[in-house]
Design a protein around this motif. Structure first.
Motif, PDB file in Angstrom:
ATOM      1  N   ASN A   1      -9.113  41.130  -1.409  1.00  0.00           N
ATOM      2  CA  ASN A   1      -8.768  42.304  -2.212  1.00  0.00           C
ATOM      3  C   ASN A   1      -8.739  41.953  -3.701  1.00  0.00           C
ATOM      4  O   ASN A   1      -9.243  42.714  -4.546  1.00  0.00           O
ATOM      5  CB  ASN A   1      -7.406  42.846  -1.775  1.00  0.00           C
ATOM      6  CG  ASN A   1      -7.013  44.100  -2.547  1.00  0.00           C
ATOM      7  OD1 ASN A   1      -7.716  45.104  -2.515  1.00  0.00           O
ATOM      8  ND2 ASN A   1      -5.884  44.051  -3.240  1.00  0.00           N
ATOM      9  N   GLN A   2      -8.166  40.789  -4.042  1.00  0.00           N
ATOM     10  CA  GLN A   2      -8.128  40.356  -5.438  1.00  0.00           C
ATOM     11  C   GLN A   2      -9.536  40.106  -5.968  1.00  0.00           C
ATOM     12  O   GLN A   2      -9.837  40.421  -7.129  1.00  0.00           O
ATOM     13  CB  GLN A   2      -7.283  39.085  -5.557  1.00  0.00           C
ATOM     14  CG  GLN A   2      -5.806  39.313  -5.308  1.00  0.00           C
ATOM     15  CD  GLN A   2      -5.004  38.025  -5.398  1.00  0.00           C
ATOM     16  OE1 GLN A   2      -5.469  36.973  -4.976  1.00  0.00           O
ATOM     17  NE2 GLN A   2      -3.805  38.107  -5.941  1.00  0.00           N
TER      18      GLN A   2
ATOM     19  N   GLU B   1      -7.278  38.206   3.614  1.00  0.00           N
ATOM     20  CA  GLU B   1      -7.266  39.624   3.264  1.00  0.00           C
ATOM     21  C   GLU B   1      -6.724  39.850   1.857  1.00  0.00           C
ATOM     22  O   GLU B   1      -7.234  40.686   1.103  1.00  0.00           O
ATOM     23  CB  GLU B   1      -6.442  40.404   4.292  1.00  0.00           C
ATOM     24  CG  GLU B   1      -7.112  40.448   5.661  1.00  0.00           C
ATOM     25  CD  GLU B   1      -6.198  41.032   6.734  1.00  0.00           C
ATOM     26  OE1 GLU B   1      -4.993  41.244   6.440  1.00  0.00           O
ATOM     27  OE2 GLU B   1      -6.673  41.258   7.862  1.00  0.00           O
ATOM     28  N   LEU B   2      -5.675  39.098   1.491  1.00  0.00           N
ATOM     29  CA  LEU B   2      -5.103  39.216   0.153  1.00  0.00           C
ATOM     30  C   LEU B   2      -6.111  38.785  -0.907  1.00  0.00           C
ATOM     31  O   LEU B   2      -6.335  39.482  -1.896  1.00  0.00           O
ATOM     32  CB  LEU B   2      -3.845  38.357   0.045  1.00  0.00           C
ATOM     33  CG  LEU B   2      -3.234  38.221  -1.356  1.00  0.00           C
ATOM     34  CD1 LEU B   2      -2.766  39.582  -1.873  1.00  0.00           C
ATOM     35  CD2 LEU B   2      -2.074  37.222  -1.335  1.00  0.00           C
ATOM     36  N   TYR B   3      -6.721  37.615  -0.702  1.00  0.00           N
ATOM     37  CA  TYR B   3      -7.670  37.098  -1.681  1.00  0.00           C
ATOM     38  C   TYR B   3      -8.928  37.960  -1.780  1.00  0.00           C
ATOM     39  O   TYR B   3      -9.483  38.133  -2.865  1.00  0.00           O
ATOM     40  CB  TYR B   3      -8.046  35.657  -1.329  1.00  0.00           C
ATOM     41  CG  TYR B   3      -6.919  34.671  -1.494  1.00  0.00           C
ATOM     42  CD1 TYR B   3      -5.902  34.903  -2.421  1.00  0.00           C
ATOM     43  CD2 TYR B   3      -6.859  33.514  -0.733  1.00  0.00           C
ATOM     44  CE1 TYR B   3      -4.861  33.999  -2.576  1.00  0.00           C
ATOM     45  CE2 TYR B   3      -5.817  32.603  -0.883  1.00  0.00           C
ATOM     46  CZ  TYR B   3      -4.823  32.856  -1.811  1.00  0.00           C
ATOM     47  OH  TYR B   3      -3.802  31.957  -1.956  1.00  0.00           O
TER      48      TYR B   3
ATOM     49  N   SER C   1      -4.009  36.615   6.777  1.00  0.00           N
ATOM     50  CA  SER C   1      -3.355  37.373   5.711  1.00  0.00           C
ATOM     51  C   SER C   1      -3.777  36.867   4.338  1.00  0.00           C
ATOM     52  O   SER C   1      -3.964  37.652   3.400  1.00  0.00           O
ATOM     53  CB  SER C   1      -1.825  37.308   5.866  1.00  0.00           C
ATOM     54  OG  SER C   1      -1.369  35.965   5.795  1.00  0.00           O
ATOM     55  N   SER C   2      -3.939  35.536   4.205  1.00  0.00           N
ATOM     56  CA  SER C   2      -4.392  34.969   2.929  1.00  0.00           C
ATOM     57  C   SER C   2      -5.805  35.441   2.611  1.00  0.00           C
ATOM     58  O   SER C   2      -6.111  35.805   1.469  1.00  0.00           O
ATOM     59  CB  SER C   2      -4.356  33.440   2.987  1.00  0.00           C
ATOM     60  OG  SER C   2      -3.028  32.970   3.097  1.00  0.00           O
TER      61      SER C   2
END
Length: 367
Positions: free
Chosen positions: A211-212, A207-209, A204-205
């Motif tokens: 995207n950022q 995927e979040l990063y 999840s980390s």
């Protein structure tokens, strides 16, 4: 006197470790920074010793903690050593600031961590380049002995949770098979839970990063001037002179991919190198480390039963808890005996509670 000796030893250890960092650093400028830090720490040790009227002749020897950290550096890389040093410096800084606040003393800024000192030394070096500054900045932000710390804490979770479970079942029943089955089930269930949790966390980390980072690249492509301004302001906020900050930002923006990497680190606080880690690998490590700790209280029940097995399980678990508590001092710098026995006390207390509850349930069911 004991506290004074401890402070002196902390400075001696830091001097030793910084010297080892210098020996194993290929970049001569950064190696020079480490050598200067080693000299600073040695000077602190001499000053503390002089104030306490302690002779340091033939006593400038690193402690077992520093020697172990150096060994870890040899095996896993010296970034782990740097991370441990930064953690120690932050702890010392926080302790000084807290003490001054309690005594209503002025906080003048000298209490800040040696990360700031390292940066200032680098920035004042005549031969320092933008690449070297960024290299050091990336390194001290991304390390921290996290892998080793995770190993210690993972083993601790497995040992404490399964020790408590085994003692609860042992209190409720005298059967070897039941305790062994429960212990193995707890080991497997806990290890699988830890592995799945770690996989989800890492994935999840990532995927979040990711995207950022994608958004940051779009901003860089559509408005490079604005991104250069942001980067320059970040450096100015860190204390770099305005003219130098803008020059650094301009140099970095000449290479779009490199600029993206720097902006991701400086603006978003994301280390792209850490995103390359495998979620599956992290899950496997979590599974294995938890299982290693969890198997300790179960082992005696594989070969014996009754109170003998309980006593062996308690003894082996207590030894394991002490070792884990001692290992934690690699990061905290606290007294090994204090940390070790504190870990034993908490672990035995948890196991005693579950054993007592198990005993009450067992008597109630039998009655």
């Amino acid at each position: 006197m004991l506290m004074k000796n401890k402070n002196i030893q902390t400075e001696i250890d830091a001097s030793f470790l910084y010297s080892k960092l210098a020996e194993h650093e290929k970049d001569e400028v950064i190696a020079g920074v480490y050598r200067k830090m080693s000299d600073i720490e040695k000077g602190h040790a001499v000053a503390f010793a002089g104030k306490a009227n302690i002779s340091l002749e033939n006593q400038m020897q690193p402690s077992w903690r520093a020697k172990i950290l150096n060994s870890i550096g040899k095996i896993f890389g010296y970034d782990y050593v740097l991370g441990a040093l930064m953690d120690t410096e932050k702890s010392i800084s926080n302790a000084i600031i807290t003490g001054k606040k309690k005594k209503n003393l002025e906080i003048n800024g000298t209490e800040t961590t040696h990360v700031s000192i390292l940066r200032s030394i680098l920035e004042k070096e005549k031969k320092v380049t933008v690449t070297q500054l960024l290299k050091f900045e990336r390194r001290h932000r991304s390390v921290g002995g996290n892998a080793i710390r995770a190993a210690v804490l993972g083993g601790n979770d497995g040992l404490v949770s399964n020790f408590s479970l085994v003692m609860g079942i042992a209190g409720a029943t005298t059967g070897q098979a039941g305790v062994l089955l429960a212990g193995l089930a707890g080991l497997l269930a806990g290890a699988l839970s830890m592995a799945l949790g770690e996989w989800i966390s890492v994935k999840s980390s990532q995927e979040l990063y990711e995207n950022q980072m994608k958004i940051e690249m779009e901003e860089l492509e559509t408005n490079p001037e604005g991104e250069m301004m942001e980067l320059a302001l970040i450096y100015i906020a860190k204390g770099i002179p305005e003219e130098q900050a803008y020059k650094m930002a301009a140099v970095i923006l000449k290479d779009k991919d490199h600029a993206h990497d720097v902006l991701v680190k400086e603006e978003l606080g994301i280390n792209a190198e850490e995103l390359k880690g495998s979620a599956v690998q992290a899950a496997i490590y979590s599974f294995v480390l938890f299982a290693i700790g969890a198997v300790i209280p179960v082992l005696p029940f594989m070969f014996t039963s009754g109170m003998k097995a309980v006593i062996l399980s308690v003894s082996m678990s207590a030894a394991g808890l002490f070792i884990i508590g001692a290992a934690i001092t690699l990061f905290t710098g606290r007294n090994v005996w204090f940390s070790g026995f504190r870990q034993v006390l908490f672990g035995l207390a948890a196991a005693a509670v579950t054993f007592g509850i198990g005993r009450l349930i067992g008597v109630s069911v039998a009655g």
